[in-house]
Design an enzyme around this catalytic site. Structure first.
Site, PDB file in Angstrom:
ATOM      1  N   ASP A  67       0.817  -1.217   0.000  1.00 46.50           N
ATOM      2  CA  ASP A  67       0.000   0.000   0.000  1.00 46.50           C
ATOM      3  C   ASP A  67       0.850   1.266   0.000  1.00 46.50           C
ATOM      4  OD1 ASP A  67       0.901  -0.542   2.575  1.00 46.50           O
ATOM      5  OD2 ASP A  67      -1.094  -0.929   3.392  1.00 46.50           O
ATOM      6  N   ASN A 136      -7.835  -3.186  14.191  1.00 46.31           N
ATOM      7  CA  ASN A 136      -9.213  -3.498  13.805  1.00 46.31           C
ATOM      8  C   ASN A 136      -9.280  -4.697  12.855  1.00 46.31           C
ATOM      9  OD1 ASN A 136      -8.173  -2.444  11.472  1.00 46.31           O
ATOM     10  ND2 ASN A 136      -9.541  -0.678  11.366  1.00 46.31           N
ATOM     11  N   HIS A 138      -7.471  -5.078  10.131  1.00 45.59           N
ATOM     12  CA  HIS A 138      -7.203  -4.804   8.707  1.00 45.59           C
ATOM     13  C   HIS A 138      -5.891  -5.440   8.251  1.00 45.59           C
ATOM     14  CE1 HIS A 138      -5.045  -0.659   9.480  1.00 45.59           C
ATOM     15  NE2 HIS A 138      -4.157  -1.609   9.378  1.00 45.59           N
ATOM     16  N   GLU A 143      -9.867  -2.082   5.141  1.00 45.16           N
ATOM     17  CA  GLU A 143     -10.491  -1.734   6.416  1.00 45.16           C
ATOM     18  C   GLU A 143     -11.778  -2.534   6.615  1.00 45.16           C
ATOM     19  OE1 GLU A 143      -9.088   0.112   8.489  1.00 45.16           O
ATOM     20  OE2 GLU A 143      -8.007   1.758   7.552  1.00 45.16           O
TER      21      GLU A 143
HETATM   22  C1  F6R Z   1       1.299  -1.470   6.228  1.00 40.49           C
HETATM   23  C2  F6R Z   1      -0.001  -2.113   6.256  1.00 40.49           C
HETATM   24  C3  F6R Z   1      -0.828  -2.149   7.496  1.00 40.49           C
HETATM   25  C4  F6R Z   1      -0.045  -2.496   8.742  1.00 40.49           C
HETATM   26  C5  F6R Z   1      -0.951  -2.520   9.973  1.00 40.49           C
HETATM   27  C6  F6R Z   1      -0.172  -2.765  11.247  1.00 40.49           C
HETATM   28  O1  F6R Z   1       1.886  -1.578   4.941  1.00 40.49           O
HETATM   29  O2  F6R Z   1      -0.408  -2.590   5.268  1.00 40.49           O
HETATM   30  O3  F6R Z   1      -1.863  -3.078   7.320  1.00 40.49           O
HETATM   31  O4  F6R Z   1       0.576  -3.731   8.578  1.00 40.49           O
HETATM   32  O5  F6R Z   1      -1.611  -1.302  10.087  1.00 40.49           O
HETATM   33  O6  F6R Z   1       0.658  -1.655  11.470  1.00 40.49           O
HETATM   34  P1  F6R Z   1       1.746  -1.651  12.613  1.00 40.49           P
HETATM   35  O7  F6R Z   1       2.754  -2.683  12.234  1.00 40.49           O
HETATM   36  O8  F6R Z   1       2.339  -0.260  12.579  1.00 40.49           O
HETATM   37  O9  F6R Z   1       1.050  -1.975  13.886  1.00 40.49           O
END
Ligand code: F6R
Length: 241
Positions: A67, A136, A138, A143
């Site tokens: 992303d 959450n 995701h 989301e």
């Molecule tokens: C990042 C991504 C997100 C993160 C997720 C967890 O490229 O795709 O899905 O993996 O938000 O983020 P952290 O590791 O910062 O808790």
């Protein structure tokens, strides 16, 4: 789904890096799907260390990231492009033309989704997709919602995600409101998926991903449908399993 429980963040990082390293040794021209955020930083540090010792070679690897924020250029320190340069790309011998992220600056979002999907398709999908997990549930920027999005698409970030990501910005107002992400279909096309999870605040989401119903309200639950998922979670994150 296979769960490997690690002692702590450091141990999780080493175990996950070992799995990526094995993939790179077994298939030196692997296509790796990569993630940003706090979770993979230790994994990338470990891979860099092994590269510096001469144990890993990125020269034939290709990477595609999950992303990117819409509206941020690669030079913007908050962009995922910048993150990847800082934590991995500039530290290993991965050729510049072999790492791909969505282009946050493309004014035409539909064209950008098509372009990025085209790149992933032309590579034949990923051999190994590294994922982190949102509080959450995701994965990527998929989301919680009432339906699953299959392909690369543009999303509006939820308040919860903006809140979680504001730590990287001057304030919540500076967090971009939209991002490009691989869809769950793109993620599921990976031959192997490695989900890295750390911290007690992810325990509920991990429980739902592993044993809850498969539903778009918990996007990560879709991983139950994939035949080859390895989860490396530290003790805090796996406390409810
Ligand atoms: C990042 C991504 C997100 C993160 C997720 C967890 O490229 O795709 O899905 O993996 O938000 O983020 P952290 O590791 O910062 O808790």
């Amino acid at each position: 789904m296979e769960l490997i429980v690690a002692k702590n963040y450091f141990d999780m990082s080493r175990k996950a890096a070992n799995i990526i390293s094995a993939q790179m040794i077994l298939k030196p021209d692997s296509v790796l799907g990569l993630a940003t955020g706090s979770t993979p930083v230790g994994i990338y540090d470990q891979l860099v260390e092994w590269y510096q010792k001469g144990d890993l070679d990125f020269s034939r690897i290709t990477t595609v990231n999950l992303d990117e924020y819409r509206g941020l250029s690669p030079e913007n320190e908050q962009s995922y492009h910048y993150f990847m340069m800082q934590h991995l790309f500039s530290r290993v011998n991965l050729p510049a033309e072999k790492h791909f992220l969505p282009d946050g600056m493309n004014p035409d979002s539909d064209a950008e989704c098509r372009r990025y999907k085209g790149i992933i398709d032309s590579l034949g999908g990923t051999d190994l997709q590294l994922l982190g997990l949102g509080h959450n549930g995701h994965i990527g920027f998929n989301e919680p919602s009432d339906s699953f999005a299959r392909d690369v698409h543009l999303v509006s970030l939820t308040e919860q995600t903006i809140e979680a990501n504001k730590r990287f910005f001057a304030s919540a107002d500076d967090v971009p409101r939209q991002a490009y992400t691989m869809g769950v279909g793109t993620i599921l096309q990976a031959k192997k998926i490695l989900l890295a999870v750390s911290g007690a605040e992810k325990a509920k989401a991990l429980q739902q991903v592993m044993s809850g119903p498969i539903c778009p309200q918990v996007p990560g639950s879709v991983l139950q449908l994939h035949p080859d998922v390895i989860i490396v979670a530290d003790e805090a994150a796996s406390a409810l399993i």
